[in-house]
Motif scaffolding. Structure first.
Motif, short mmCIF file in Angstrom:
data_model
loop_
_atom_site.label_atom_id
_atom_site.label_comp_id
_atom_site.label_asym_id
_atom_site.label_seq_id
_atom_site.Cartn_x
_atom_site.Cartn_y
_atom_site.Cartn_z
N GLU A 49 0.84 -1.19 0.00
CA GLU A 49 0.00 0.00 0.00
C GLU A 49 0.88 1.24 0.00
OE1 GLU A 49 -2.49 0.01 3.44
OE2 GLU A 49 -3.95 -1.33 2.53
N TRP A 50 0.29 2.36 -0.42
CA TRP A 50 0.96 3.65 -0.26
C TRP A 50 -0.09 4.69 0.09
CZ3 TRP A 50 -0.15 1.82 -5.16
CH2 TRP A 50 -0.77 2.67 -6.05
N THR A 51 0.38 5.82 0.54
CA THR A 51 -0.53 6.90 0.92
C THR A 51 -0.31 8.11 0.02
OG1 THR A 51 1.05 7.76 2.55
CG2 THR A 51 -0.64 6.22 3.35
N THR A 52 -1.35 8.90 -0.08
CA THR A 52 -1.30 10.16 -0.83
C THR A 52 -2.35 11.08 -0.25
OG1 THR A 52 -1.21 11.12 -3.05
CG2 THR A 52 -2.93 9.48 -2.64
N ARG A 53 -2.30 12.32 -0.60
CA ARG A 53 -3.33 13.25 -0.18
C ARG A 53 -4.55 13.05 -1.07
NH1 ARG A 53 -2.02 17.81 2.83
NH2 ARG A 53 0.11 17.74 3.59
N PRO A 54 -5.74 13.12 -0.51
CA PRO A 54 -6.95 12.90 -1.31
C PRO A 54 -7.07 13.81 -2.52
CG PRO A 54 -7.48 12.85 1.02
CD PRO A 54 -6.04 13.29 0.92
N GLU A 55 -6.55 15.03 -2.44
CA GLU A 55 -6.65 15.95 -3.58
C GLU A 55 -5.79 15.52 -4.77
OE1 GLU A 55 -3.88 18.00 -0.53
OE2 GLU A 55 -5.80 16.96 -0.43
N ASN A 56 -4.90 14.54 -4.58
CA ASN A 56 -4.08 14.02 -5.68
C ASN A 56 -4.79 12.95 -6.49
OD1 ASN A 56 -1.88 15.65 -4.97
ND2 ASN A 56 -1.14 14.12 -3.53
N LEU A 57 -5.97 12.52 -6.06
CA LEU A 57 -6.68 11.43 -6.73
C LEU A 57 -7.61 11.94 -7.81
CD1 LEU A 57 -7.62 9.27 -3.63
CD2 LEU A 57 -5.61 9.08 -5.11
N ARG A 58 -7.66 11.18 -8.88
CA ARG A 58 -8.59 11.44 -9.98
C ARG A 58 -9.17 10.12 -10.45
NH1 ARG A 58 -7.73 16.38 -13.44
NH2 ARG A 58 -9.18 15.20 -14.70
N PRO A 59 -10.37 10.15 -11.00
CA PRO A 59 -10.93 8.89 -11.53
C PRO A 59 -10.14 8.45 -12.75
CG PRO A 59 -12.35 10.73 -12.07
CD PRO A 59 -11.28 11.27 -11.18
N ARG A 60 -10.04 7.15 -12.93
CA ARG A 60 -9.41 6.63 -14.13
C ARG A 60 -10.43 6.71 -15.24
NH1 ARG A 60 -7.35 0.59 -15.39
NH2 ARG A 60 -9.49 0.38 -16.03
N SER A 61 -10.05 7.29 -16.37
CA SER A 61 -11.00 7.42 -17.48
C SER A 61 -11.24 6.07 -18.13
CB SER A 61 -10.45 8.40 -18.52
OG SER A 61 -9.35 7.84 -19.19
N ARG A 62 -12.36 5.94 -18.78
CA ARG A 62 -12.67 4.70 -19.49
C ARG A 62 -11.66 4.43 -20.59
NH1 ARG A 62 -18.03 3.04 -18.21
NH2 ARG A 62 -19.14 4.69 -17.16
N ASP A 63 -11.12 5.49 -21.19
CA ASP A 63 -10.10 5.33 -22.25
C ASP A 63 -8.84 4.67 -21.71
OD1 ASP A 63 -11.84 6.55 -23.98
OD2 ASP A 63 -10.93 8.53 -23.75
#
Length: 66
Positions: A49-63
């Protein structure tokens, strides 16, 4: 630029814009949870596992799945 209003669902595959792979692209991870101010992710096929700040997350696009 990361979207701070994005809230992933548990188990969702997301992109971490704070962590880059060898190709320079954001690393994909499975969203586990938030504890305090950090989001916990893990590799889709297992690993540490790793950690990150929530604001660094984005949804993975379908493409990206293609």
């Amino acid at each position: 630029m990361p979207n701070s209003s994005y809230q992933p669902q548990l188990g969702e595959l997301v992109l971490d814009f704070a962590r880059r792979g060898a190709d320079g692209r954001p690393v994909e991870g499975v969203y586990m949870d938030i504890l305090g101010t950090l989001a916990y992710l893990r590799p889709e096929r297992g690993g540490c596992e790793w950690t990150t700040r929530p604001e660094n997350l984005r949804p993975r696009s379908r493409d990206a799945a293609a």
